[in-house]
Design a protein around this motif. Structure first.
Motif, PDB file in Angstrom:
ATOM      1  N   ARG A 633       0.838  -1.212   0.000  1.00 59.07           N
ATOM      2  CA  ARG A 633       0.000   0.000   0.000  1.00 59.07           C
ATOM      3  C   ARG A 633       0.868   1.257   0.000  1.00 59.07           C
ATOM      4  O   ARG A 633       0.558   2.244  -0.658  1.00 59.07           O
ATOM      5  CB  ARG A 633      -0.929  -0.011   1.214  1.00 59.07           C
ATOM      6  N   LYS A 634       1.990   1.202   0.744  1.00 59.14           N
ATOM      7  CA  LYS A 634       2.896   2.363   0.813  1.00 59.14           C
ATOM      8  C   LYS A 634       3.490   2.684  -0.564  1.00 59.14           C
ATOM      9  O   LYS A 634       3.466   3.825  -1.001  1.00 59.14           O
ATOM     10  CB  LYS A 634       4.049   2.065   1.774  1.00 59.14           C
ATOM     11  N   ILE A 635       4.028   1.660  -1.259  1.00 60.86           N
ATOM     12  CA  ILE A 635       4.750   1.967  -2.511  1.00 60.86           C
ATOM     13  C   ILE A 635       3.793   2.423  -3.603  1.00 60.86           C
ATOM     14  O   ILE A 635       4.121   3.293  -4.396  1.00 60.86           O
ATOM     15  CB  ILE A 635       5.666   0.811  -3.006  1.00 60.86           C
ATOM     16  N   TYR A 636       2.568   1.860  -3.633  1.00 55.99           N
ATOM     17  CA  TYR A 636       1.643   2.284  -4.689  1.00 55.99           C
ATOM     18  C   TYR A 636       1.042   3.649  -4.381  1.00 55.99           C
ATOM     19  O   TYR A 636       0.571   4.340  -5.283  1.00 55.99           O
ATOM     20  CB  TYR A 636       0.568   1.226  -4.942  1.00 55.99           C
ATOM     21  N   ALA A 637       1.052   4.035  -3.102  1.00 57.82           N
ATOM     22  CA  ALA A 637       0.559   5.372  -2.752  1.00 57.82           C
ATOM     23  C   ALA A 637       1.585   6.423  -3.166  1.00 57.82           C
ATOM     24  O   ALA A 637       1.252   7.591  -3.341  1.00 57.82           O
ATOM     25  CB  ALA A 637       0.293   5.448  -1.254  1.00 57.82           C
ATOM     26  N   ALA A 638       2.873   6.006  -3.323  1.00 53.67           N
ATOM     27  CA  ALA A 638       3.945   6.975  -3.594  1.00 53.67           C
ATOM     28  C   ALA A 638       4.090   7.299  -5.076  1.00 53.67           C
ATOM     29  O   ALA A 638       4.766   8.243  -5.426  1.00 53.67           O
ATOM     30  CB  ALA A 638       5.259   6.438  -3.052  1.00 53.67           C
ATOM     31  N   VAL A 639       3.488   6.474  -5.974  1.00 53.68           N
ATOM     32  CA  VAL A 639       3.649   6.782  -7.407  1.00 53.68           C
ATOM     33  C   VAL A 639       2.389   7.471  -7.922  1.00 53.68           C
ATOM     34  O   VAL A 639       1.281   7.175  -7.486  1.00 53.68           O
ATOM     35  CB  VAL A 639       3.929   5.517  -8.262  1.00 53.68           C
ATOM     36  N   LYS A 640       2.607   8.386  -8.858  1.00 52.93           N
ATOM     37  CA  LYS A 640       1.451   9.058  -9.483  1.00 52.93           C
ATOM     38  C   LYS A 640       0.961   8.142 -10.592  1.00 52.93           C
ATOM     39  O   LYS A 640       1.738   7.701 -11.439  1.00 52.93           O
ATOM     40  CB  LYS A 640       1.886  10.386 -10.105  1.00 52.93           C
TER      41      LYS A 640
END
Length: 642
Positions: A633-640
């Motif tokens: 969830r963290k890494i996909y929240a960080a990419v536009k």
């Protein structure tokens, strides 16, 4: 209720003792003060053998019986361990010596063992049984002395002393069986400080026995039940011939010695660990493993991920980036619900339940509140805690089930409350039938089984439903990216991305971090040792949690980079990989450390091992799953994502 009263009284005493003693270790029950000539009751607990793993009641063998046999009321843990605490005819008084006394009241008429009884005793001696007695709640021990180092023996004749729990029922010489029919009790007391004109009070601080085998003819007994022991050199041992009737006398002697040991530290002799260094060594080794993992992780997360995210978020190069491979490509599928979401959430719910129970039990035991002196307290606490932690298990399972687009919450709650406990109950019931067949005291009595079922359906099930209801009503976990309508094609995977290879790779580090503790836990379970190093165990547990989380994040990152988005079940299975190594270790321990040869003991060993491995898999799988879920969830929240 008596159990609850006992626990409350015991916690108060523990707090007072914590306040009043310097020792870190807190004994569990209130001290009993004896005056001169007060009776000190000697009770029998059970007979045990690490060769058969089947405990038996004391009076399952033809020992001398008191006029009225009374069993002590027992808590759940004692019943599950096979303890059946009962009174014995030994007459022991505080600070009163006894040279030699006949136990059953007629010296001129010795005890006659029938052929059946003789056979039974011979069989128990062959199976290496130990007898466990207690005096003032202190277990009897046999002192073993040996030289630690042969070379230095000449310089200093210092003997190493170790204690064996209980005493051997008898011994074999060739094909002959000899019974220990004379017990020399050595009790140590500590004189308490009292006012000048008061009668001195004593407390029992150690209970040792020297078992001897003395032939009937060599024991000179008179009408007053007194006897004289023969000289050590000239006496023959009491043989038990299983093919005919045998005559013998049961005798005992009592010797008291004053001791400097305080009552608060009277258990230290039983718990002396000669190898504390190995625990420190194992913990340092584990910490190194964790640092090694953290290093890999920080390299992956800080360098690779930052580079990935920076690339993915560059507006101008969008066209080039999209042609790259990598974890961003599966953003439209990474939160697609897996197959069988109800079973997955149920297993994770049970994992949370286990995690909370183990954490609290180890923490409370580390504070010294579940000491070996309060028998069965550890098992009882674990059972009750597992029932009550159903609320948390249900809550987490319900929320995850809602997130995975599940709708049938009632069925999901029932599944969570019955899936893992049902498997445990089923295996235990089958094993219990075999133990019943052997008439062992290790068999759980029918009323206790009914009580456990009532606890399961009366406490655990409603609590799981309650937690599930609130978890299901709560907002589901918010996933940072939308899921596409059509699932994307998964490319051909390399051989090392196989599930089984993943399990083998992921399991080795968490297992390496804890396998030395595992040896001591196995010894405590299968070889009747005391396990009390809960401080070490707590550290190892924390290390296990950290290493499982880390390895799980590494594995899920590699999997997403290979454009395989089916990570839900896979992470759960792969994180529990160390359970596979625990199973292999259990087989190794069985072959190398235990000399179990019969079918039923082997069945018991592997049945209980299967339960341990299953529970361990649920525990480590759950830890790894939640770590990986947070990471994803963290890494996909960080990419536009457009």
């Amino acid at each position: 209720f008596s159990f609850l009263q006992g626990r409350l009284r015991y916690m108060l005493v523990s707090l007072l003792l914590l306040h009043g003693t310097d020792s870190f270790y807190v004994p569990g029950v209130a001290p009993i003060n004896f005056h001169h000539n007060d009776p000190v009751e000697i009770k029998a607990v059970k007979l045990t053998s690490s060769r058969t793993q089947l405990p038996y009641e004391y009076y399952s063998l033809p020992f001398c019986q008191p006029t009225k046999i009374t069993y002590k009321a027992e808590n759940l843990g004692e019943v599950l361990r096979g303890d059946r605490i009962v009174n014995t005819p030994f007459q022991v008084s505080m600070n009163m010596e006894k040279k030699c006394e006949v136990l059953c009241n007629f010296p001129n008429k010795p005890v006659t063992l029938t052929v059946e009884q003789s056979k039974l005793i011979a069989e128990r001696i062959r199976e290496d049984y130990y007898v466990h007695l207690i005096a003032d709640n202190l277990p009897v021990a046999t002192r073993l002395e040996f030289y630690s180092n042969r070379e230095e023996e000449e310089k200093k004749k210092e003997k190493d002393v170790q204690f064996e729990h209980g005493y051997r029922l008898g011994f074999m010489d060739g094909n002959k069986f000899y019974l220990h029919n004379h017990l020399s009790f050595i009790l140590y007391y500590h004189r308490e400080d009292v006012e000048e004109n008061q009668e001195p009070t004593y407390r029992v601080v150690r209970f040792e026995v020297i078992p001897q085998s003395i032939k009937l003819e060599d024991l000179k007994a008179d009408e007053k039940s007194m006897c004289t022991l023969p000289e050590a050199t000239g006496s023959a041992p009491q043989e038990i011939d299983p093919s005919k009737e045998n005559q013998l006398l049961f005798t005992y002697s009592v010797h008291w010695e004053e001791s400097d040991i305080k009552w608060a530290s009277r258990w230290d002799t039983y718990l002396t660990m000669s190898d504390v260094q190995i625990h420190w060594f194992s913990i340092i080794n584990s910490v190194v493993v964790v640092f090694f993992l953290s290093g890999i992780l920080s390299m992956i997360i800080i360098r690779t991920l930052r580079k990935d995210i920076a690339n993915y978020n560059k507006e101008d190069d969008i066209e080039d980036t999209m042609e790259e491979s990598g974890w961003k490509l599966v953003h439209g599928d990474v939160f697609r619900p897996p197959q069988y979401p109800m079973i997955l959430s149920s297993l994770l719910g049970s994992g949370i339940q286990l995690f909370c129970m183990i954490l609290i039990v180890i923490f409370v035991a580390m504070l010294g509140m579940l000491s070996p002196s309060s028998r069965g307290a550890l098992m009882t606490t674990a059972c009750f805690l597992f029932m009550f932690m159903g609320v948390f298990g249900g809550f987490f399972a319900g929320r995850l089930y809602r997130t995975l687009k599940g709708h049938r919450w009632k069925k999901g709650a029932f599944c969570t409350a019955t899936l893992y406990p049902g498997v445990v109950f089923g295996i235990c019931f089958v094993l219990n039938c075999f133990i019943w067949g052997k008439h062992s005291s290790g068999a759980v009595p029918f009323p206790t089984m009914v009580a456990l079922l009532c606890m399961w359906f009366g406490i655990s099930l409603p609590l799981v439903y309650l937690g599930y209801y609130f978890g299901f009503r709560k907002q589901p976990y918010d996933n940072p990216v939308r899921t596409n309508q059509i699932p994307r094609q998964i490319p051909e995977q390399r051989w090392y991305m196989n599930k089984f290879v993943g399990i083998l790779m992921a399991g080795i580090l968490p297992f390496g971090a804890m396998f030395i503790e595992l040896f001591f836990i196995f010894s405590a379970i299968w070889e009747n040792q005391f396990y009390y190093l809960f401080g070490f165990l707590f550290l190892v547990f924390i290390i296990l949690v950290v290493s499982c989380s880390q390895i799980s994040i590494v594995m899920v990152y590699f999997q997403l980079c290979a454009e395989d988005y089916r990570w839900w079940w896979r992470t759960f299975l792969v994180s529990g990989g160390s359970a596979f190594y625990v199973l292999i270790y259990a087989v190794f321990y069985f072959v190398n450390k235990l000399d179990i040869v019969e079918f039923i003991p082997s069945l018991l060993y592997f049945g209980y091992t299967a339960l341990m491995v299953l529970s361990f898999w649920l525990l480590t799988g759950t830890i790894g799953f939640y770590a990986a879920y947070m990471f994803v969830r963290k890494i996909y929240a960080a990419v536009k994502i457009d």
